[in-house]
Design a protein around this motif. Structure first.
Motif, PDB file in Angstrom:
ATOM      1  N   SER A  63     -13.054   2.015 -18.347  1.00 60.44           N
ATOM      2  CA  SER A  63     -13.010   1.491 -19.328  1.00 60.44           C
ATOM      3  C   SER A  63     -11.364   1.017 -19.408  1.00 60.44           C
ATOM      4  CB  SER A  63     -13.163   2.474 -20.634  1.00 60.44           C
ATOM      5  OG  SER A  63     -12.143   3.555 -20.615  1.00 60.44           O
ATOM      6  N   PRO A  64     -10.955   0.417 -20.354  1.00 68.81           N
ATOM      7  CA  PRO A  64      -9.483  -0.142 -20.226  1.00 68.81           C
ATOM      8  C   PRO A  64      -8.763   0.999 -20.323  1.00 68.81           C
ATOM      9  CG  PRO A  64     -10.912  -1.639 -21.508  1.00 68.81           C
ATOM     10  CD  PRO A  64     -11.886  -0.569 -21.247  1.00 68.81           C
ATOM     11  N   SER A  65      -9.164   2.065 -21.445  1.00 66.19           N
ATOM     12  CA  SER A  65      -8.223   3.068 -21.458  1.00 66.19           C
ATOM     13  C   SER A  65      -8.080   4.047 -20.301  1.00 66.19           C
ATOM     14  CB  SER A  65      -8.702   3.854 -22.921  1.00 66.19           C
ATOM     15  OG  SER A  65     -10.025   4.323 -22.600  1.00 66.19           O
ATOM     16  N   LEU A  66      -8.808   3.901 -19.437  1.00 69.80           N
ATOM     17  CA  LEU A  66      -8.716   4.687 -18.163  1.00 69.80           C
ATOM     18  C   LEU A  66      -7.281   4.450 -17.460  1.00 69.80           C
ATOM     19  CD1 LEU A  66     -10.481   6.658 -16.442  1.00 69.80           C
ATOM     20  CD2 LEU A  66     -10.824   4.538 -14.963  1.00 69.80           C
ATOM     21  N   THR A  68      -4.569   3.234 -18.981  1.00 67.01           N
ATOM     22  CA  THR A  68      -3.481   2.952 -19.996  1.00 67.01           C
ATOM     23  C   THR A  68      -3.273   4.336 -20.664  1.00 67.01           C
ATOM     24  OG1 THR A  68      -4.971   2.406 -21.676  1.00 67.01           O
ATOM     25  CG2 THR A  68      -3.960   0.638 -20.326  1.00 67.01           C
ATOM     26  N   GLN A  69      -4.209   5.300 -20.829  1.00 63.72           N
ATOM     27  CA  GLN A  69      -3.891   6.347 -21.521  1.00 63.72           C
ATOM     28  C   GLN A  69      -3.776   7.630 -20.670  1.00 63.72           C
ATOM     29  OE1 GLN A  69      -6.674   6.916 -24.834  1.00 63.72           O
ATOM     30  NE2 GLN A  69      -6.337   5.058 -25.498  1.00 63.72           N
ATOM     31  N   GLY A  78     -12.148  10.497 -25.434  1.00 60.19           N
ATOM     32  CA  GLY A  78     -11.233   9.548 -25.038  1.00 60.19           C
ATOM     33  C   GLY A  78     -10.448   9.703 -24.040  1.00 60.19           C
ATOM     34  N   GLY A  79      -9.384   9.150 -24.067  1.00 63.37           N
ATOM     35  CA  GLY A  79      -8.076   9.476 -23.092  1.00 63.37           C
ATOM     36  C   GLY A  79      -8.448   8.723 -21.738  1.00 63.37           C
ATOM     37  N   GLY A  80      -7.649   8.793 -20.720  1.00 64.95           N
ATOM     38  CA  GLY A  80      -7.521   8.263 -19.370  1.00 64.95           C
ATOM     39  C   GLY A  80      -7.100   8.679 -18.440  1.00 64.95           C
ATOM     40  N   ALA A  82      -4.104   7.487 -16.519  1.00 64.66           N
ATOM     41  CA  ALA A  82      -3.058   6.712 -16.204  1.00 64.66           C
ATOM     42  C   ALA A  82      -1.964   7.616 -15.789  1.00 64.66           C
ATOM     43  CB  ALA A  82      -2.506   5.941 -17.451  1.00 64.66           C
TER      44      ALA A  82
END
Length: 299
Positions: A63-66, A68-69, A78-80, A82
């Motif tokens: 996901s995009p958050s992978l 960035t977070q 959630g979270g990532g 990064a």
């Protein structure tokens, strides 16, 4: 005349049998071919199954958050990853920057100055031991050397551990590539009055540059997925690391190890995504290494 013909027939070799193979040899050949085919198919199926499972499970966590977070806390959503990606980049960069000059210079000494010396034989023996040594032993060594005296885990200790793993690969590749350089090139440089150092830097290194770069890339691919040494040196955390690299520093291998064993589905999904990311990175580095060492064939 009869004696002459008898002597000629005795000395002449028997006529070669063409198209006649013993049935036992034919059966053995077919059995060997079949066993090789079965082993190849089994290996391909196992590897394909692992890659397929990794792709299917890993894509679900993308996901995009992978990117960035930072990694989330236990039980949170959630979270990532990064911070783990950035930490791995920092650790591998430290490791390859430390290992490259040491490995290239040591390989150059073995190939150019110490071909048959006893010191070179000792260095080759120790290099072979390091090349096959379990990475967890290197982690314990760096833990005793750096982490315990410093009183904390650090990115510096992790980078040193990765450098120790990468050095033997670079040494072996550099020596092998320099040995492939024709001696006539060295003789041509010496005939022009150039000292050995100039011949090495201007002739042999240039001739073997593709192979040396390939060794560095392969060493980078080797240390990119190491987990055991980082457990004893850099460890991990769920936040961004400090600028001085002291304390635990997040990295992909340890993050995958910890999150995959956790009972939280969110962490497990991030572990699959990180495993797919690091596998793709290693695959890309391996392809780049093949392109560098043989550019004509790649065209």
């Amino acid at each position: 005349m009869d004696a002459t013909n008898t002597l000629t027939n005795t000395l002449s070799p028997p006529p070669a049998r063409t198209g006649r193979i013993r049935p036992g040899r034919r059966v053995a050949d077919r059995a060997l071919r079949l066993s090789c085919l079965v082993a190849t198919v089994v290996g391909a199926v196992v590897l394909g199954s692992i890659l397929l499972m990794l792709i299917v499970e890993g894509i679900r966590g993308f996901s995009p958050s992978l990117f960035t977070q930072p990694t989330p806390g236990p039980g949170s959503e959630g979270g990532g990853i990064a911070n783990a990606i950035l930490g791995s980049l920092v650790l591998t960069t430290i490791g390859i920057v430390v290992a490259t000059p040491i490995g290239v210079m040591a390989g150059t000494f073995l190939a150019e100055y110490g071909r048959t010396s006893k010191l070179a034989d000792v260095i080759r023996f120790l290099n072979d031991i390091l090349l096959s040594a379990p990475s967890i032993l290197i982690g314990l060594f760096v833990y005793t050397l750096m982490v315990r005296p410093m009183g904390t885990y650090s990115g510096w200790a992790g980078g040193v551990a990765l450098a120790i793993i990468a050095i033997p690969v670079i040494v072996r590749t550099t020596e092998d590539m320099l040995r492939l350089v024709p001696g006539t090139l060295r003789e041509a440089g010496a005939a022009l009055g150039a000292p050995p150092s100039v011949v090495i830097t201007s002739v042999t290194w240039r001739a073997a540059s593709a192979g040396i770069v390939t060794g560095i890339i392969l060493a980078l691919a080797r240390i990119a997925g190491e987990t055991a040494p980082l457990l004893f040196t850099a460890l991990n955390n769920n936040s961004w690391f400090s600028s001085n690299l002291m304390g635990g520093i997040a990295n992909l291998p340890v993050m995958i190890y910890q999150f995959a064993l956790s009972p939280y589905p969110n962490w497990q999904g991030l572990a699959w995504a990180g495993a797919l990311l690091i596998t793709g990175t290693i695959l890309a580095l391996s392809i780049i290494a093949r392109l560098v060492i043989n550019p004509r064939r790649s065209r």
